[in-house]
Write a protein that holds these residues in place. Structure first.
Motif, PDB file in Angstrom:
ATOM      1  N   THR A  29       5.345 -11.470  12.409  1.00 59.13           N
ATOM      2  CA  THR A  29       5.178 -10.301  11.546  1.00 59.13           C
ATOM      3  C   THR A  29       3.729 -10.178  11.080  1.00 59.13           C
ATOM      4  OG1 THR A  29       5.772 -11.603   9.601  1.00 59.13           O
ATOM      5  CG2 THR A  29       7.550 -10.405  10.686  1.00 59.13           C
ATOM      6  N   LEU A  32       1.421  -4.919   6.919  1.00 60.55           N
ATOM      7  CA  LEU A  32       0.772  -3.619   7.029  1.00 60.55           C
ATOM      8  C   LEU A  32       0.985  -2.766   5.790  1.00 60.55           C
ATOM      9  CD1 LEU A  32       0.487  -4.079  10.345  1.00 60.55           C
ATOM     10  CD2 LEU A  32       0.079  -1.648  10.152  1.00 60.55           C
ATOM     11  N   GLY A  33       0.764  -3.372   4.643  1.00 58.63           N
ATOM     12  CA  GLY A  33       0.632  -2.574   3.426  1.00 58.63           C
ATOM     13  C   GLY A  33      -0.745  -1.936   3.477  1.00 58.63           C
ATOM     14  N   THR A  34      -1.095  -1.184   2.444  1.00 54.28           N
ATOM     15  CA  THR A  34      -2.415  -0.551   2.435  1.00 54.28           C
ATOM     16  C   THR A  34      -3.519  -1.595   2.572  1.00 54.28           C
ATOM     17  OG1 THR A  34      -1.698   1.369   1.195  1.00 54.28           O
ATOM     18  CG2 THR A  34      -4.012   0.814   1.031  1.00 54.28           C
ATOM     19  N   VAL A  37      -3.651  -2.661   6.264  1.00 51.28           N
ATOM     20  CA  VAL A  37      -4.154  -1.564   7.103  1.00 51.28           C
ATOM     21  C   VAL A  37      -5.667  -1.453   6.958  1.00 51.28           C
ATOM     22  CG1 VAL A  37      -4.154   0.937   7.423  1.00 51.28           C
ATOM     23  CG2 VAL A  37      -2.002  -0.245   6.979  1.00 51.28           C
ATOM     24  N   THR A  61       6.781  -7.372  14.638  1.00 48.43           N
ATOM     25  CA  THR A  61       6.982  -6.215  13.769  1.00 48.43           C
ATOM     26  C   THR A  61       6.011  -6.197  12.597  1.00 48.43           C
ATOM     27  OG1 THR A  61       8.639  -4.983  12.503  1.00 48.43           O
ATOM     28  CG2 THR A  61       8.742  -7.354  12.335  1.00 48.43           C
ATOM     29  N   GLN A  62       5.852  -4.992  12.043  1.00 46.27           N
ATOM     30  CA  GLN A  62       5.075  -4.854  10.810  1.00 46.27           C
ATOM     31  C   GLN A  62       5.976  -5.181   9.630  1.00 46.27           C
ATOM     32  OE1 GLN A  62       4.120  -0.816   9.874  1.00 46.27           O
ATOM     33  NE2 GLN A  62       6.213  -0.124  10.007  1.00 46.27           N
ATOM     34  N   VAL A  63       5.378  -5.653   8.537  1.00 49.82           N
ATOM     35  CA  VAL A  63       6.100  -5.831   7.282  1.00 49.82           C
ATOM     36  C   VAL A  63       5.194  -5.334   6.158  1.00 49.82           C
ATOM     37  CG1 VAL A  63       7.512  -7.776   8.038  1.00 49.82           C
ATOM     38  CG2 VAL A  63       5.269  -8.201   7.040  1.00 49.82           C
ATOM     39  N   GLY A  64       5.706  -5.348   4.922  1.00 50.99           N
ATOM     40  CA  GLY A  64       4.880  -4.963   3.782  1.00 50.99           C
ATOM     41  C   GLY A  64       3.968  -6.103   3.365  1.00 50.99           C
ATOM     42  N   CYS A  65       3.447  -6.005   2.160  1.00 48.05           N
ATOM     43  CA  CYS A  65       2.473  -6.980   1.669  1.00 48.05           C
ATOM     44  C   CYS A  65       3.198  -8.142   0.988  1.00 48.05           C
ATOM     45  CB  CYS A  65       1.559  -6.254   0.685  1.00 48.05           C
ATOM     46  SG  CYS A  65       0.620  -7.295  -0.407  1.00 48.05           S
ATOM     47  N   ILE A  66       2.806  -9.401   1.287  1.00 47.48           N
ATOM     48  CA  ILE A  66       3.449 -10.512   0.586  1.00 47.48           C
ATOM     49  C   ILE A  66       2.690 -10.878  -0.684  1.00 47.48           C
ATOM     50  CG2 ILE A  66       4.628 -11.573   2.542  1.00 47.48           C
ATOM     51  CD1 ILE A  66       2.374 -13.667   2.573  1.00 47.48           C
ATOM     52  N   GLY A  67       1.650 -10.139  -0.995  1.00 47.98           N
ATOM     53  CA  GLY A  67       0.948 -10.373  -2.251  1.00 47.98           C
ATOM     54  C   GLY A  67      -0.390 -11.070  -2.086  1.00 47.98           C
ATOM     55  N   LEU A  68      -0.650 -11.567  -0.882  1.00 48.47           N
ATOM     56  CA  LEU A  68      -1.920 -12.268  -0.654  1.00 48.47           C
ATOM     57  C   LEU A  68      -2.988 -11.285  -0.184  1.00 48.47           C
ATOM     58  CD1 LEU A  68      -0.447 -15.369   1.153  1.00 48.47           C
ATOM     59  CD2 LEU A  68      -1.790 -15.469  -0.940  1.00 48.47           C
ATOM     60  N   CYS A  69      -3.223 -10.257  -1.008  1.00 50.34           N
ATOM     61  CA  CYS A  69      -4.080  -9.151  -0.575  1.00 50.34           C
ATOM     62  C   CYS A  69      -5.492  -9.606  -0.225  1.00 50.34           C
ATOM     63  CB  CYS A  69      -4.148  -8.080  -1.634  1.00 50.34           C
ATOM     64  SG  CYS A  69      -2.533  -7.556  -2.181  1.00 50.34           S
TER      65      CYS A  69
ATOM     66  N   ARG B 116      10.692 -14.071  -6.954  1.00 47.95           N
ATOM     67  CA  ARG B 116      10.599 -12.721  -6.387  1.00 47.95           C
ATOM     68  C   ARG B 116      11.966 -12.039  -6.365  1.00 47.95           C
ATOM     69  NH1 ARG B 116       5.355 -12.691  -3.672  1.00 47.95           N
ATOM     70  NH2 ARG B 116       5.921 -11.175  -2.106  1.00 47.95           N
ATOM     71  N   GLY B 123       7.103  -8.061   2.532  1.00 46.83           N
ATOM     72  CA  GLY B 123       6.459  -9.026   3.404  1.00 46.83           C
ATOM     73  C   GLY B 123       7.439  -9.745   4.301  1.00 46.83           C
ATOM     74  N   ILE B 125      10.479  -7.898   5.604  1.00 41.80           N
ATOM     75  CA  ILE B 125      11.187  -6.977   6.493  1.00 41.80           C
ATOM     76  C   ILE B 125      10.274  -5.835   6.933  1.00 41.80           C
ATOM     77  CG2 ILE B 125      13.429  -7.429   5.437  1.00 41.80           C
ATOM     78  CD1 ILE B 125      13.108  -4.634   4.067  1.00 41.80           C
ATOM     79  N   PRO B 127       9.543  -2.247   6.865  1.00 45.35           N
ATOM     80  CA  PRO B 127       9.973  -1.172   5.980  1.00 45.35           C
ATOM     81  C   PRO B 127      10.421   0.084   6.733  1.00 45.35           C
ATOM     82  CG  PRO B 127       7.588  -1.463   5.890  1.00 45.35           C
ATOM     83  CD  PRO B 127       8.132  -2.597   6.672  1.00 45.35           C
ATOM     84  N   ARG B 205       3.282   0.869  -5.473  1.00 41.93           N
ATOM     85  CA  ARG B 205       2.868   1.187  -4.112  1.00 41.93           C
ATOM     86  C   ARG B 205       3.342   0.115  -3.141  1.00 41.93           C
ATOM     87  NH1 ARG B 205      -1.052  -0.806  -1.408  1.00 41.93           N
ATOM     88  NH2 ARG B 205      -2.536  -1.346  -3.016  1.00 41.93           N
ATOM     89  N   GLU B 209       5.920   0.589  -0.162  1.00 39.96           N
ATOM     90  CA  GLU B 209       5.408   0.360   1.199  1.00 39.96           C
ATOM     91  C   GLU B 209       6.178  -0.738   1.910  1.00 39.96           C
ATOM     92  OE1 GLU B 209       0.667   1.379   0.575  1.00 39.96           O
ATOM     93  OE2 GLU B 209       1.278  -0.678   0.957  1.00 39.96           O
ATOM     94  N   GLY B 210       6.599  -1.729   1.153  1.00 40.87           N
ATOM     95  CA  GLY B 210       7.199  -2.909   1.782  1.00 40.87           C
ATOM     96  C   GLY B 210       8.712  -2.883   1.809  1.00 40.87           C
ATOM     97  N   LEU B 364      -0.680  -9.562  -5.441  1.00 38.66           N
ATOM     98  CA  LEU B 364       0.505  -9.187  -6.180  1.00 38.66           C
ATOM     99  C   LEU B 364       1.391 -10.408  -6.383  1.00 38.66           C
ATOM    100  CD1 LEU B 364       1.079  -6.335  -7.042  1.00 38.66           C
ATOM    101  CD2 LEU B 364       2.628  -6.104  -5.127  1.00 38.66           C
TER     102      LEU B 364
END
Lengths: 114, 595
Positions: A29, A32-34, A37, A61-69, B116, B123, B125, B127, B205, B209-210, B364
């Protein structure tokens, strides 16, 4: 849909998408959060898809952000029978290496891990 | 076997989905067979925040963490660890960096203090794929509610959970649901407030997004509970990726039959539409948001009547923030009691914080309420970079305030933050070090509020402008002694007389910095000095004669030719010409120039 059908669907997808810990093939994975991206994670995902074309069983696959921006682009490799590995500051070139070494040959690339 | 042996088994959604229930049964059987079920306490807990390695189990008194435990492993754990006192190495967490097995969850710094719930799927799945949400128990809560609970029961679960609004106000969510439910009307609405505007806050956001479906599912649950059939997500158009993913999510949910008519064959109908905001900060205020959805200019109105009585198009309306909603499916699936197991008596559950500013790990995090600011900044956030001193943390965005270093052990809860002159707000947490000037910070937020005031009421429109003018004067060295008193008087006046939350909280950054950093204001006004060296017009660039090696490097780099002196002559700065840009300070190899 009924609750029972929902449960069956859940079980099917857990195995199809290699999401459960007892996965049969790797799940790769990319965040691909902002934040991802913006730091070029899209290209990392492209390379992974290209390099792993033909390996239909591997989920990419893409996923959202896990917080480690501040560590983006971040990607995670979950191999069958082992714990997921988080790679950070990825580039398309590093991604190619991770495909060859870790995903296809089971040798984690230690220097890029979190 | 130690007397105080007890075993915690994670029964968060994630671990339940990987058979933690069966594991618990097996464990209890094994303990019984060996006749030690009285001595070993088995407790099921909520999510450890380690869902990726679930099912997770912790064995105390050592606090040993076992990951990805299977039913077959239980015999070995009981035999070897509980009876034999030895750790089962192969089930320990393996640190991906060091490849060393870690016995305790506390040893993994970024994640170890996190829990969480709202971010449970972020992070993990895809989305854009509703199936991956379903694989993580998505829409199961909605199905359970529609087939097994009355609307009153749903409201009661939320009330019992103690969940409070995560958007800023901290109003009890269950009570809001009950009030909206009890307002008689033919039509009602559910609105998700995704108009996240605080500088430095980005949790809404990230959730959308996630994990967009968690919010859609929660809105449908809310609709059932209050008796609404239509929901709106009000999201700012700048969040392009959010809009894209939400649209896809709504369509997929409709295709699968989780939105639309006769959901779960219960006869309940619910639909969701998106409304895009143009990015006005005031539209995050609920009455302004409603006015904006109605197609009018986003201006707030007096409350009461509250939206629960008269909201969108005059109908009772439930407005909840994104993060609040993201908690709902987890609370339904795991129960109110599970949720009250996190946090403190008056602030239940967890809170997501966006870490920004002078901090190692910007990003986050989600932590249980009641955690200390110190743990957030130093344990999870990785501390202040470059070995600098922590000075203050700004919480609650422009409506919030600063918490100074001396209060670093404050417990993060709604009420403690209010007492300290700040607020929870939406969860932006901006960390400042000794190079940040508090007057300048207050000015920054005031500028923002001045821009974003909608102009409807005078105290906010004119008052914030006057406040800003005073701050500008102070930072430019034209401050007067009486200005400090004036800031206080005007600030309290604006708070007391403004129409909506924006004006009522706009002076907070000034008042809270005045409360803790008045000496800095005095230095600006009386001594015309900015102690942090930020306010340009107050800083004096000076060459220290004893340190100067007369190399001439500074004169070469000065863009305005303000430094006199050829090589081998003592250099001098002409204060009239100097623009205090700091180029010479950086250039000097001997650190002989101070600012």
């Amino acid at each position: 849909m009924t609750l029972q059908e929902l449960e069956q669907l859940k079980q099917r997808i857990l195995s199809e998408r290699c999401m459960a810990p007892d996965r049969k093939s790797p799940r790769v994975t990319v965040g691909l959060g902002t934040c991802g991206v913006k730091s070029g994670a899209g290209r990392v995902l492209e390379v992974l898809r290209r390099e792993l074309r033909g390996n239909e069983n591997i989920v990419v696959t893409q996923v959202g952000c896990i917080g480690l921006c501040s560590y983006e682009p971040v990607m995670e490799v979950a191999m069958p029978g082992s714990l997921p590995t988080i790679y950070c500051f990825m580039t398309p070139e590093k991604a190619e290496t991770v495909v060859k070494e870790h995903i296809l040959n089971g040798r984690p690339v230690k220097q890029w891990m979190l | 076997m130690a007397d105080s042996t007890h075993i915690l088994i994670c029964r968060g959604t994630a671990c339940l989905s990987s058979e933690s229930q069966e594991i618990q049964n097996e464990l209890q059987n094994q303990l019984k067979n060996r006749g030690i079920e009285e001595q070993v306490r088995v407790v099921h807990t909520g999510c450890f925040g380690f869902c990726a390695r679930g099912p997770v189990m912790v064995v105390w008194p050592r606090g040993t963490l076992y990951c990805e435990v299977r039913v077959e492993d239980i015999g070995e754990i009981v035999e070897r660890h509980i009876l034999g006192g030895k750790v089962v190495e192969r089930l320990l967490y393996r640190d991906p960096k060091t490849e060393i097995n870690t016995e305790k969850i506390d040893d993994i710094s970024f994640f170890h203090r996190q829990v969480r719930i709202a971010l449970r799927n972020c992070g993990l799945i895809n989305p854009d794929d509703i199936n991956e949400y379903i694989a993580r128990d998505g829409y199961k809560a909605l199905g359970q509610v529609l087939t097994g609970h009355s609307p009153e029961e749903v409201v009661n679960i939320i009330k019992k959970s103690g969940l409070r609004g995560r958007g800023g106000g901290g109003f009890p969510t269950g009570l809001k649901w009950e009030l909206t439910r009890k307002s008689p009307a033919d039509l009602k609405y559910v609105i998700c407030n995704a108009d996240e505007g605080d500088p430095g806050a980005f949790m809404d956001r990230s959730i959308l997004e996630g994990d967009p479906h968690s919010v859609l599912e929660a809105m449908a649950i809310a609709g059932y509970a209050i008796g609404a059939q239509q929901g709106f997500v009000y999201v700012r158009a700048e969040y392009a990726l959010v809009v894209e993913r939400l649209e896809a999510a709504v369509n997929q949910a409709k295709e699968k039959g989780f939105l639309g008519k006769n959901l779960f064959e219960s006869g309940f109908n619910f639909d969701i539409d998106l409304r895009l905001g143009a990015g006005a900060f005031v539209c995050g205020e609920e009455t302004a948001l409603i006015t904006s959805i109605e197609g009018n200019r986003g201006e707030p109105r007096l409350r009461p009547p509250f939206p629960a009585q008269k909201g969108l198009w005059g109908k009772p309306t439930l407005i909840n923030n994104v993060e609040t909603l993201a908690n709902i499916p987890a609370i339904i699936l795991n129960g109110a009691e599970w949720f009250t197991g996190f946090g403190t008596e008056k602030s239940r559950g967890t809170k997501v914080f966006a870490l920004a500013g002078k901090i190692g790990n910007t990003g986050l995090i989600e932590v249980p309420m009641g955690i200390s600011l110190r743990e957030i900044i130093f344990d999870i956030g990785g501390g202040i970079p470059e070995g600098r001193q922590f000075k203050a943390a700004q919480t609650g965005g422009p409506s919030g305030g600063c918490i100074p270093a001396k209060l670093i052990d404050i417990s993060i809860e709604y009420d403690t933050l209010l007492e300290a002159g700040s607020m929870m707000g939406s969860g932006g947490l901006i960390v400042m070090d000794d190079r940040d000037c508090m007057v300048d910070i207050a000015k920054f937020y005031l500028e923002f509020m001045c821009d974003e005031s909608c102009g409807k009421c005078t105290p906010c429109r004119v008052g914030t402008k006057r406040l800003l003018e005073i701050l500008e004067r102070i930072t430019e060295g034209r401050g007067r002694e009486e200005d400090i008193g004036l800031l206080r008087e005007l600030g309290h006046g604006i708070k007391a007389t403004s129409l909506c939350g924006l004006g009522q909280s706009a002076p907070n950054p000034v008042l809270s910095t005045l409360r803790y950093f008045e000496d800095e204001y005095i230095a600006h006004v009386r001594d015309k000095v900015c102690p942090a060296g930020v306010c340009r017009k107050l800083s004096k660039v000076r060459i220290i004669p004893e340190e100067c090696k007369k190399c001439g490097a500074c004169a070469k780099v000065c863009p305005v030719g303000a430094i006199k002196g050829a090589p081998k002559e003592l250099h001098e700065i002409d204060p009239e010409k100097c623009t205090k840009c700091g180029a010479c300070v950086e250039k000097c190899p001997f650190k002989a120039i101070t600012k």
